[in-house]
Every structure is written in structure tokens, then in C-alpha cells.
Motif scaffolding. Sequence first.
Motif, PDB file in Angstrom:
ATOM      1  N   LEU A  68       0.870  -1.110   0.020  1.00  0.00           N
ATOM      2  CA  LEU A  68       0.021   0.027   0.070  1.00  0.00           C
ATOM      3  C   LEU A  68       0.793   1.257  -0.125  1.00  0.00           C
ATOM      4  O   LEU A  68       1.395   1.747   1.003  1.00  0.00           O
ATOM      5  N   PRO A  69       1.300   1.640  -1.221  1.00  0.00           N
ATOM      6  CA  PRO A  69       2.003   2.717  -1.316  1.00  0.00           C
ATOM      7  C   PRO A  69       1.744   4.275  -0.729  1.00  0.00           C
ATOM      8  O   PRO A  69       0.379   4.444  -0.913  1.00  0.00           O
ATOM      9  N   GLU A  70       2.628   5.166  -0.398  1.00  0.00           N
ATOM     10  CA  GLU A  70       2.235   6.402  -0.194  1.00  0.00           C
ATOM     11  C   GLU A  70       2.103   7.192  -1.376  1.00  0.00           C
ATOM     12  O   GLU A  70       3.108   6.787  -2.188  1.00  0.00           O
ATOM     13  N   PRO A  71       1.370   8.161  -1.285  1.00  0.00           N
ATOM     14  CA  PRO A  71       1.368   9.024  -2.559  1.00  0.00           C
ATOM     15  C   PRO A  71       2.831   9.627  -2.667  1.00  0.00           C
ATOM     16  O   PRO A  71       3.504   9.891  -2.112  1.00  0.00           O
ATOM     17  N   GLU A  72       3.024   9.692  -3.979  1.00  0.00           N
ATOM     18  CA  GLU A  72       4.094  10.253  -4.791  1.00  0.00           C
ATOM     19  C   GLU A  72       3.566  10.932  -5.928  1.00  0.00           C
ATOM     20  O   GLU A  72       2.762  10.864  -6.399  1.00  0.00           O
ATOM     21  N   ALA A  73       4.414  12.162  -6.094  1.00  0.00           N
ATOM     22  CA  ALA A  73       3.983  13.053  -7.255  1.00  0.00           C
ATOM     23  C   ALA A  73       5.579  13.665  -8.047  1.00  0.00           C
ATOM     24  O   ALA A  73       6.437  13.384  -7.506  1.00  0.00           O
ATOM     25  N   TRP A  74       5.094  13.785  -9.360  1.00  0.00           N
ATOM     26  CA  TRP A  74       6.342  14.359 -10.044  1.00  0.00           C
ATOM     27  C   TRP A  74       5.931  15.864 -10.590  1.00  0.00           C
ATOM     28  O   TRP A  74       4.716  15.834 -11.033  1.00  0.00           O
ATOM     29  N   THR A  75       6.727  16.817 -10.370  1.00  0.00           N
ATOM     30  CA  THR A  75       6.425  17.870 -11.079  1.00  0.00           C
ATOM     31  C   THR A  75       7.544  18.548 -12.176  1.00  0.00           C
ATOM     32  O   THR A  75       8.497  18.235 -11.754  1.00  0.00           O
ATOM     33  N   ALA A  76       6.910  18.809 -13.186  1.00  0.00           N
ATOM     34  CA  ALA A  76       7.770  19.889 -14.329  1.00  0.00           C
ATOM     35  C   ALA A  76       6.894  20.901 -14.809  1.00  0.00           C
ATOM     36  O   ALA A  76       5.789  20.824 -14.876  1.00  0.00           O
ATOM     37  N   ALA A  77       7.904  21.836 -14.761  1.00  0.00           N
ATOM     38  CA  ALA A  77       7.100  23.350 -15.457  1.00  0.00           C
ATOM     39  C   ALA A  77       6.039  23.556 -14.765  1.00  0.00           C
ATOM     40  O   ALA A  77       4.853  23.993 -15.227  1.00  0.00           O
ATOM     41  N   GLY A  78       5.979  23.350 -13.343  1.00  0.00           N
ATOM     42  CA  GLY A  78       4.821  23.639 -12.301  1.00  0.00           C
ATOM     43  C   GLY A  78       3.614  22.798 -12.700  1.00  0.00           C
ATOM     44  O   GLY A  78       2.528  23.023 -12.008  1.00  0.00           O
ATOM     45  N   ILE A  79       3.837  21.614 -13.225  1.00  0.00           N
ATOM     46  CA  ILE A  79       2.687  20.955 -13.497  1.00  0.00           C
ATOM     47  C   ILE A  79       2.966  19.736 -12.738  1.00  0.00           C
ATOM     48  O   ILE A  79       4.174  19.154 -13.030  1.00  0.00           O
ATOM     49  N   THR A  80       2.167  19.186 -11.919  1.00  0.00           N
ATOM     50  CA  THR A  80       2.245  17.953 -10.958  1.00  0.00           C
ATOM     51  C   THR A  80       1.342  16.788 -11.415  1.00  0.00           C
ATOM     52  O   THR A  80       0.262  16.663 -11.736  1.00  0.00           O
ATOM     53  N   LEU A  81       1.971  15.681 -11.356  1.00  0.00           N
ATOM     54  CA  LEU A  81       1.366  14.570 -11.742  1.00  0.00           C
ATOM     55  C   LEU A  81       1.635  13.377 -10.954  1.00  0.00           C
ATOM     56  O   LEU A  81       2.771  13.339 -10.149  1.00  0.00           O
ATOM     57  N   PRO A  82       0.601  12.530 -10.584  1.00  0.00           N
ATOM     58  CA  PRO A  82       0.733  11.131  -9.737  1.00  0.00           C
ATOM     59  C   PRO A  82       1.550  10.479 -10.329  1.00  0.00           C
ATOM     60  O   PRO A  82       2.163  10.189 -11.545  1.00  0.00           O
ATOM     61  N   VAL A  83       2.394   9.466  -9.210  1.00  0.00           N
ATOM     62  CA  VAL A  83       3.541   8.776  -9.607  1.00  0.00           C
ATOM     63  C   VAL A  83       2.999   7.338  -9.046  1.00  0.00           C
ATOM     64  O   VAL A  83       2.402   6.942  -7.932  1.00  0.00           O
ATOM     65  N   ILE A  84       3.282   6.323  -9.816  1.00  0.00           N
ATOM     66  CA  ILE A  84       3.255   4.931  -9.275  1.00  0.00           C
ATOM     67  C   ILE A  84       4.506   4.263  -9.568  1.00  0.00           C
ATOM     68  O   ILE A  84       5.468   4.667 -10.416  1.00  0.00           O
ATOM     69  N   ARG A  85       4.852   3.220  -8.650  1.00  0.00           N
ATOM     70  CA  ARG A  85       6.033   2.459  -8.851  1.00  0.00           C
ATOM     71  C   ARG A  85       5.385   1.182  -9.629  1.00  0.00           C
ATOM     72  O   ARG A  85       4.553   0.586  -9.285  1.00  0.00           O
ATOM     73  N   LEU A  86       6.473   0.668 -10.682  1.00  0.00           N
ATOM     74  CA  LEU A  86       6.067  -0.234 -11.448  1.00  0.00           C
ATOM     75  C   LEU A  86       7.254  -1.282 -11.539  1.00  0.00           C
ATOM     76  O   LEU A  86       8.177  -0.831 -11.961  1.00  0.00           O
ATOM     77  N   ASP A  87       6.832  -2.437 -11.376  1.00  0.00           N
ATOM     78  CA  ASP A  87       8.007  -3.679 -11.896  1.00  0.00           C
ATOM     79  C   ASP A  87       7.764  -3.979 -13.520  1.00  0.00           C
ATOM     80  O   ASP A  87       6.720  -4.609 -13.531  1.00  0.00           O
ATOM     81  N   ALA A  88       8.457  -3.315 -14.041  1.00  0.00           N
ATOM     82  CA  ALA A  88       8.158  -3.587 -15.771  1.00  0.00           C
ATOM     83  C   ALA A  88       8.142  -5.133 -16.097  1.00  0.00           C
ATOM     84  O   ALA A  88       7.592  -5.440 -17.254  1.00  0.00           O
ATOM     85  N   PHE A  89       9.022  -6.008 -15.253  1.00  0.00           N
ATOM     86  CA  PHE A  89       8.797  -7.579 -15.669  1.00  0.00           C
ATOM     87  C   PHE A  89       7.785  -8.354 -14.996  1.00  0.00           C
ATOM     88  O   PHE A  89       7.718  -9.622 -15.366  1.00  0.00           O
ATOM     89  N   ALA A  90       6.874  -7.908 -14.098  1.00  0.00           N
ATOM     90  CA  ALA A  90       5.944  -8.442 -13.514  1.00  0.00           C
ATOM     91  C   ALA A  90       4.611  -8.791 -14.713  1.00  0.00           C
ATOM     92  O   ALA A  90       4.367  -7.843 -15.607  1.00  0.00           O
ATOM     93  N   ALA A  91       4.054  -9.802 -14.443  1.00  0.00           N
ATOM     94  CA  ALA A  91       3.045 -10.404 -15.485  1.00  0.00           C
ATOM     95  C   ALA A  91       2.002  -9.273 -15.362  1.00  0.00           C
ATOM     96  O   ALA A  91       1.004  -9.063 -16.292  1.00  0.00           O
TER      97      ALA A  91
END
Length: 130
Positions: A72-95
Motif C-alpha cells: 500500500l504505497p504512500e502518495p508520490e508526485a512528480w512536477t515539471a514546469a509547475g505541473i504535478t502528476l501522480p506517480v506509481i512504482r511499477l515492476d516492468a517485468f511483472a506479469a
Amino acid sequence: MLRLIDQGWRLVADDQVMVSAEAGSLRAAPPAALHGMLEVRGLGILRDLPVAAPAVLRLVARLVPRAEIPRLPEPEAWTAAGITLPVIRLDAFAASAAALLRLALLAALGRARLEAGAFTESQFTGPQGA
């Protein structure tokens, strides 16, 4: 990425992505020299694929090892040029990676409700809306 394309999603860019701010949102597009190209391990470099670019960014997926993804992840965000987006962590190799990304995008677009975890409507209100 290949699993998503196989499910009907379209390529925006592979390896290099140009991000720009426009009208309160972030847009992603490939560099001209790489437009429509996708490197597929074990096959080679494909050309002239359909591209959905520029694409409005709605979500950031950080590719990390499975051990770095809490149940159950804590909220994360990413900001560029003053615009904030939600972040998820992803294991690209998971089915389940493609399915998880699809569900996270639905939540980021306001089409599914995420009650708790990586982000919720009350934690993230981006300019993009539903």
C-alpha cells in the motif's frame, strides 16, 4: 511497452521522450529521428509504427525492482514546469505490469476511484481532469 501495444495501446516514444508544457499540461513526443521506432529485444528495431504523439501526460510510472514496491504505497508526485502528476512504482517485468498501469491511468483520469494508496482524488488534482 510491448505488452501494452499488444493490447491496443499506441506508442508515443521509445528510449527518448521530449516533454513540453503547453496549455497547463505536459505533452510527450519522440524526437523526429526516432518517430515510429521501437526496439524489441530479441527481434530488432521496428519502424513506421503508429504513434500517438504528442500525448498529454497524466501519470508517471517509475520502473523499479519489485522489492521497492510497497503493498500500500504512500502518495508520490512528480512536477515539471509547475505541473504535478501522480506517480506509481511499477515492476516492468511483472506479469501484471500492463494491467496495473491501465488501472492507474483510469484512476488518474478520474474514471476509477482509488480509495487509498499511490494517489487519490483528494491528494491529486491536476489540470488535465477526466
